[in-house]
Design a protein around this motif. Sequence first.
Motif, mmCIF file in Angstrom:
data_model
loop_
_atom_site.group_PDB
_atom_site.id
_atom_site.type_symbol
_atom_site.label_atom_id
_atom_site.label_comp_id
_atom_site.label_asym_id
_atom_site.label_seq_id
_atom_site.Cartn_x
_atom_site.Cartn_y
_atom_site.Cartn_z
ATOM 1 N N LEU A 158 1.887 5.154 -14.628
ATOM 2 C CA LEU A 158 2.654 4.459 -13.600
ATOM 3 C C LEU A 158 3.696 3.542 -14.250
ATOM 4 N N PRO A 159 4.952 3.977 -14.309
ATOM 5 C CA PRO A 159 6.014 3.088 -14.816
ATOM 6 C C PRO A 159 6.209 1.905 -13.864
ATOM 7 N N VAL A 160 6.532 0.739 -14.422
ATOM 8 C CA VAL A 160 6.740 -0.455 -13.593
ATOM 9 C C VAL A 160 8.004 -1.185 -14.029
ATOM 10 N N SER A 161 8.614 -1.902 -13.098
ATOM 11 C CA SER A 161 9.771 -2.748 -13.389
ATOM 12 C C SER A 161 9.288 -4.127 -13.819
ATOM 13 N N PRO A 162 10.113 -4.881 -14.527
ATOM 14 C CA PRO A 162 9.751 -6.278 -14.790
ATOM 15 C C PRO A 162 9.562 -7.005 -13.460
ATOM 16 N N GLY A 163 8.622 -7.900 -13.415
ATOM 17 C CA GLY A 163 8.364 -8.622 -12.173
ATOM 18 C C GLY A 163 7.543 -9.859 -12.428
ATOM 19 N N THR A 164 7.026 -10.436 -11.358
ATOM 20 C CA THR A 164 6.195 -11.631 -11.474
ATOM 21 C C THR A 164 4.749 -11.291 -11.169
ATOM 22 N N GLN A 165 3.869 -12.021 -11.797
ATOM 23 C CA GLN A 165 2.441 -11.745 -11.680
ATOM 24 C C GLN A 165 1.902 -12.111 -10.302
ATOM 25 N N TRP A 166 1.052 -11.222 -9.789
ATOM 26 C CA TRP A 166 0.416 -11.455 -8.497
ATOM 27 C C TRP A 166 -0.423 -12.739 -8.564
ATOM 28 N N GLY A 167 -0.119 -13.673 -7.696
ATOM 29 C CA GLY A 167 -0.908 -14.884 -7.595
ATOM 30 C C GLY A 167 -0.453 -16.044 -8.440
ATOM 31 N N THR A 168 0.323 -15.783 -9.531
ATOM 32 C CA THR A 168 0.753 -16.877 -10.406
ATOM 33 C C THR A 168 2.263 -17.017 -10.497
ATOM 34 N N PRO B 256 6.352 -14.380 -15.270
ATOM 35 C CA PRO B 256 7.139 -13.169 -15.529
ATOM 36 C C PRO B 256 6.333 -12.147 -16.318
ATOM 37 N N CYS B 257 6.474 -10.892 -15.938
ATOM 38 C CA CYS B 257 5.749 -9.805 -16.599
ATOM 39 C C CYS B 257 6.731 -8.702 -16.986
ATOM 40 N N PRO B 258 6.495 -8.056 -18.127
ATOM 41 C CA PRO B 258 7.436 -7.029 -18.599
ATOM 42 C C PRO B 258 7.306 -5.727 -17.833
ATOM 43 N N GLY B 259 8.364 -4.910 -17.932
ATOM 44 C CA GLY B 259 8.368 -3.597 -17.318
ATOM 45 C C GLY B 259 8.304 -2.498 -18.362
ATOM 46 N N THR B 260 8.542 -1.281 -17.907
ATOM 47 C CA THR B 260 8.446 -0.106 -18.761
ATOM 48 C C THR B 260 9.644 -0.002 -19.699
ATOM 49 N N PRO C 50 -13.208 9.052 -13.484
ATOM 50 C CA PRO C 50 -12.080 8.231 -13.031
ATOM 51 C C PRO C 50 -10.829 8.490 -13.867
ATOM 52 N N MET C 51 -9.676 8.455 -13.214
ATOM 53 C CA MET C 51 -8.383 8.579 -13.899
ATOM 54 C C MET C 51 -7.507 7.430 -13.422
ATOM 55 N N PRO C 52 -7.648 6.263 -14.043
ATOM 56 C CA PRO C 52 -7.006 5.055 -13.517
ATOM 57 C C PRO C 52 -5.487 5.065 -13.668
ATOM 58 N N PHE C 53 -4.841 4.235 -12.832
ATOM 59 C CA PHE C 53 -3.438 3.925 -13.083
ATOM 60 C C PHE C 53 -3.316 3.331 -14.477
ATOM 61 N N TRP C 54 -2.329 3.805 -15.221
ATOM 62 C CA TRP C 54 -1.988 3.200 -16.509
ATOM 63 C C TRP C 54 -0.579 2.650 -16.357
ATOM 64 N N HIS C 55 -0.499 1.370 -16.023
ATOM 65 C CA HIS C 55 0.786 0.718 -15.811
ATOM 66 C C HIS C 55 1.459 0.483 -17.169
ATOM 67 N N ILE C 56 2.689 0.956 -17.296
ATOM 68 C CA ILE C 56 3.384 0.850 -18.580
ATOM 69 C C ILE C 56 4.217 -0.440 -18.583
ATOM 70 N N ASN C 57 3.602 -1.533 -18.942
ATOM 71 C CA ASN C 57 4.269 -2.849 -18.946
ATOM 72 C C ASN C 57 4.583 -3.291 -20.367
ATOM 73 N N ARG D 8 0.736 -7.623 -14.303
ATOM 74 C CA ARG D 8 1.376 -8.052 -13.065
ATOM 75 C C ARG D 8 0.422 -8.068 -11.885
ATOM 76 N N ILE D 9 -0.471 -7.083 -11.830
ATOM 77 C CA ILE D 9 -1.417 -6.987 -10.718
ATOM 78 C C ILE D 9 -2.821 -6.834 -11.296
ATOM 79 N N PRO D 10 -3.684 -7.838 -11.135
ATOM 80 C CA PRO D 10 -5.052 -7.711 -11.637
ATOM 81 C C PRO D 10 -5.863 -6.775 -10.735
ATOM 82 N N PRO D 11 -7.064 -6.396 -11.185
ATOM 83 C CA PRO D 11 -7.710 -6.739 -12.456
ATOM 84 C C PRO D 11 -7.364 -5.725 -13.547
ATOM 85 N N LEU D 12 -7.688 -6.069 -14.777
ATOM 86 C CA LEU D 12 -7.578 -5.144 -15.900
ATOM 87 C C LEU D 12 -8.886 -4.371 -16.001
#
Length: 490
Positions: free
Chosen positions: A71-81, A84-88, A37-44, A440-444
């Motif tokens: 996977l670079p990400v922008s600041p955003g809000t957590q899925w379901g809650t 606020p979550c940080p970005g890259t 496996p080569m998972p997404f590594w979200h840079i938050n 931002r998007i589970p699961p870990l």
Amino acid sequence: MNKLWAAVILVLGFSSCSSKQDGLRTDFENPPEEFRPMPFWHINGYMTRAGIEKELGDAKSLSGFGGVTVLPVSPGTQWGTGKPCPGTEPAYLSDEYFERYADILDISGKQGTQVILYDDIDFPSGSAGGRLRKEYPQYVRKYLSKEEFRVKGNQPVSRQRKDTASVLAAVSALNEQTREVLDLGPYMSGNTLTWKAPAGEWRVMFFNCGVSMDSYHGNLVDYMQPEAVSRLLEMTYGEYDKRFNRYFGSVITKTFFDDVGFVHQENAWTPAITDIFKEKYGKNPALYYPALFYDIGPETGAARVAFFDIRSELMAEGYVKQVSEWSGKRHLSSMGHPPENYSPNSVVANGDILKYYRHVQIPLLDAIFFYGRGLNGFKQISSAADRGDKPVVGAELCGAFPADMDSLTLYRVALEAMVRGVSFVVPHGMWYTTDADKIRIPPLIAPENPLLRDALPNYSACVGRSCLILQGGRRVSDIALLWPITAIQA
């Protein structure tokens, strides 16, 4: 039945591989990185070399992963809650960002793992982090809209279209009783229609192709406009090419595009469709545009098929093809998927999914939200791969699954994908900052998750062994299903 089928595939695949590969037994015991496996590594969060070194080291030694999909990400809000979550950081495409990316490649190369080049920030792919819209607003996505009004026969008409900023694709009049369609283009002067309606009751329609300004897709490239895609690729892929070409084919082995399609903007259009229709079919498109919205008589279905087939061709020959050709020239394999890749209505999701994947080196499916969702559609992707003689099918798995997902689900999702043709896996995923309220998007899917930590080494080995064998397998029987794309288009 599925378990029996999987067993047959595994046995035959093993037999096929064992005759061709020396050392298969050794590889089976300890699968090489390329099959793991080569998972997404979200840079938050803010990347440092020390942080990168620790997480990549843990991904290899504690999780057994074969690499990561950065996977670079922008600041955003957590899925379901909504938290606020940080970005890259450093900022995407900045010099500092590329310095840290160089650290990722250097460390991965030294420890023998691989990197998949994700082609943008966030998803869908195609915005260059918002730069495309700022610098080249003419190249963002476009849509088809209709302005219409009714008029009775023998009445003079003088009407200016409202959407003067858009390209006028056609002006048509539909007789509501007879279904006759007239081209009113000759009666246009600038943006004003001056016409006297014949007898009957008529719908008069302006068909406009305008630039998308909605918040969801307003930053995205027109996937069907070749020059727009070329410009975008210079802004994204080109920046990696200038800096990291020496890693291509060794540390960087694949590219990844995400959610490239029509969902949330099913009326996606591009001006070229009008001219292509005229050239390809030798007919006046103004006489057929109304068929996209109304019954125009016996030719309704054929007109819709013609328009939607052109759109699916442009999608396949636009972003998807250019990315795949760029990757192939650099000894990389492109992989990616449209949104709703399991939907039975391919037309509104991606055009024609069998055409969509014809240039991609690794067709990829996306399993999101919960276990079991989309299972009935996954064979579309592996069928497209088989049709194009492509030996590997990928899967992006577990995105937005419940945060408390257990390890059995991790296995179930992978195995359900594999019995439908998948032979490479990208779990969703790792996060740079692993605090529960920063994801931002589970699961870990990482050692910091106590529910999955102990299972990850065996999971990675199991996936690696399966992919090793499945990538060396062969078809054992031919089963054909009708692909009713023209019926869906109609």
